[in-house]
Scaffold this motif. Structure first.
Motif, PDB file in Angstrom:
ATOM      1  N   ALA A 207      11.123  59.062  68.423  1.00  0.00           N
ATOM      2  CA  ALA A 207      11.969  59.751  67.558  1.00  0.00           C
ATOM      3  C   ALA A 207      11.761  60.747  65.594  1.00  0.00           C
ATOM      4  CB  ALA A 207      12.069  58.179  66.713  1.00  0.00           C
ATOM      5  N   PRO A 208      12.294  61.610  65.832  1.00  0.00           N
ATOM      6  CA  PRO A 208      11.843  62.250  65.170  1.00  0.00           C
ATOM      7  C   PRO A 208      11.802  61.803  64.236  1.00  0.00           C
ATOM      8  CG  PRO A 208      14.214  62.877  66.057  1.00  0.00           C
ATOM      9  CD  PRO A 208      13.681  61.782  66.517  1.00  0.00           C
ATOM     10  N   VAL A 209      10.708  62.344  63.006  1.00  0.00           N
ATOM     11  CA  VAL A 209      11.090  62.506  61.476  1.00  0.00           C
ATOM     12  C   VAL A 209      10.957  64.036  60.886  1.00  0.00           C
ATOM     13  CG1 VAL A 209       9.241  62.052  59.361  1.00  0.00           C
ATOM     14  CG2 VAL A 209       9.711  60.569  62.095  1.00  0.00           C
ATOM     15  N   PHE A 210      11.865  64.649  60.182  1.00  0.00           N
ATOM     16  CA  PHE A 210      11.788  65.639  59.933  1.00  0.00           C
ATOM     17  C   PHE A 210      11.201  66.077  57.721  1.00  0.00           C
ATOM     18  CE2 PHE A 210      15.249  64.907  62.447  1.00  0.00           C
ATOM     19  CZ  PHE A 210      14.942  66.191  63.463  1.00  0.00           C
ATOM     20  N   ASN A 211      11.023  65.956  58.244  1.00  0.00           N
ATOM     21  CA  ASN A 211      10.338  66.443  56.352  1.00  0.00           C
ATOM     22  C   ASN A 211       9.789  67.898  55.957  1.00  0.00           C
ATOM     23  OD1 ASN A 211       7.858  66.890  57.465  1.00  0.00           O
ATOM     24  ND2 ASN A 211       7.326  64.547  58.082  1.00  0.00           N
ATOM     25  N   ILE A 212       9.121  67.881  54.897  1.00  0.00           N
ATOM     26  CA  ILE A 212       8.547  69.252  54.637  1.00  0.00           C
ATOM     27  C   ILE A 212       7.690  70.056  54.876  1.00  0.00           C
ATOM     28  CG2 ILE A 212       7.806  71.446  52.490  1.00  0.00           C
ATOM     29  CD1 ILE A 212      11.081  69.892  52.957  1.00  0.00           C
TER      30      ILE A 212
END
Length: 394
Positions: A207-212
């Motif tokens: 499951a992807p996590v999107f962050n800076i």
């Protein structure tokens, strides 16, 4: 279409797939592990990449009737290995893979973005790539220092065979690695107990996590390296062999297949450069119009190799990590030499390229963002200052 098939193209396709897989799968495994993938996740990523690039090559080559070879992003995998784990771990890295794939699709469909990538000074792009690769290129020396009896056979095999035929240098190093593993390392009893089960495909979705950190530290540098070091040279190789592809759709389709492989741990697939020359050259077939079957056959074999990725990963894990890193480093020596030469070729951009190289090679991260991005930023600022200062003096 079937009348265009030839035994010559079949053997060239097999050779292309073997060289492409054997010469750099170690880089992929090391890169995925570098951003936090477990052994199972790395095997899943290797499988997803190999299957995706195989199917992509088949689709594009049959659709265009051109020998369109596809590869995973070897420089991108080296970038991952040098950058280290970002905030959020491997799920954040997968989020970065997805963003990178979307950017590749966008670059193919939206010409202004493609032109922006092409506008990045080649010296800085090469300097960043050289900084990314140099760490892995130290691995063969470290392997010899770790244990000369284990490291030297790998390096010697690479050097001797490479002096005769550079194409077989890395496969020779891989063969030496297998020999060292078989005869030079004490493998515990029962180590091969689960190897047969690993022959079956074992994809593992993340499951992807999107962050800076994933966006700036992985997605953007991976996008730039993949476009500048793989996609654009891949088009050039086809043109050198008198093919005239439309780059945009090819980029977009490779980005689409990257999107499909990313949830399973694959970082990026793209146009091939070295193996593209194998499929597009006269060795694939005397008739240029029939060479596309070499790329189609290579795609089929990539799929087969990819389905056995779990067994490959399990086998490799039996050896000390420094040995497979040595194979990966040897696979990247030529790429490092070429990128370093091109980075410092132009005297007027040499200092900016040096800054980019040094910041990237330092491996230091700021604000959770890898040095590759900051190296490109620092080199870009130096370039801008060099151009602005003469105007001020005038």
């Amino acid at each position: 279409m079937l009348r265009d098939f030839s035994v010559q193209a079949l053997f060239m396709g097999l050779l292309t797939a073997f060289v492409g897989f054997a010469s750099s799968f170690a880089v992929v495994l090391h890169g995925l592990a570098g951003v936090g993938a477990t052994e199972a996740q790395a095997a899943s990523g290797l499988m997803a990449l190999s299957v995706s690039m195989g199917v992509c090559a088949i689709v594009l080559s049959l659709r265009t009737r051109l020998p369109v070879s596809i590869a995973w992003s070897t420089p991108g995998a080296a970038l991952l290995a040098s950058g280290g784990t970002v905030e959020g771990g491997f799920p954040a890295a997968v989020g970065g893979f997805l963003v990178c794939a979307a950017l590749i699709v966008l670059a193919g469909l939206w010409k202004p973005l493609g032109r922006m990538v092409a506008a990045i000074p080649a010296t800085l792009a090469n300097a960043m790539l050289a900084g990314v690769l140099i760490g892995l290129c130290f691995a063969p020396v470290k392997a010899i220092a770790f244990d000369p009896l284990l490291g030297l056979p790998i390096v010697v095999a690479w050097a001797v065979v490479g002096s005769l035929n550079r194409l077989y240098a890395v496969p020779a190093a891989l063969a030496a690695f297998v020999a060292v593993l078989a005869f030079g390392i004490d493998i515990p009893d029962g180590a091969f107990a689960g190897l047969a089960e690993r022959l079956l495909p074992q994809p593992e979705a993340v499951a992807p996590v999107f962050n800076i950190a994933g966006l700036v530290g992985i997605a953007l540098p991976l996008f730039i390296v993949t476009m500048a070091s793989q996609n654009i040279p891949g088009i050039a190789v086809l043109k050198v062999n008198d093919y005239r592809p439309n780059p945009g759709p090819l980029f977009a389709v490779t980005g689409l297949f990257s999107l499909l492989s990313a949830p399973f741990g694959g970082h990026a697939v793209n146009l091939a450069a070295i193996t593209a020359a194998m499929c597009a050259g006269s060795d694939a077939h005397p008739d240029p119009a029939r060479r596309y079957w070499a790329a189609v056959n290579a795609g089929m074999f990539y799929v087969i190799f990819g389905l056995a990725a779990g067994a490959v990963t399990a086998f490799v894990s039996l050896a000390p990590p420094i040995l497979i890193q040595a194979v990966a480093g040897l696979a990247l020596v030529s790429a490092f030499a070429g990128s370093a030469l091109n980075a410092f070729r132009e005297p007027e951009n040499r200092e900016a390229a040096a800054i980019t190289f040094l910041v990237t090679a330092s491996g230091v991260s700021f604000a959770g963002i890898s040095g590759a991005f900051w190296g490109l930023v620092a080199g870009g600022l130096m370039t801008a200052l060099a151009r602005y200062a003469p105007r001020r003096r005038a």
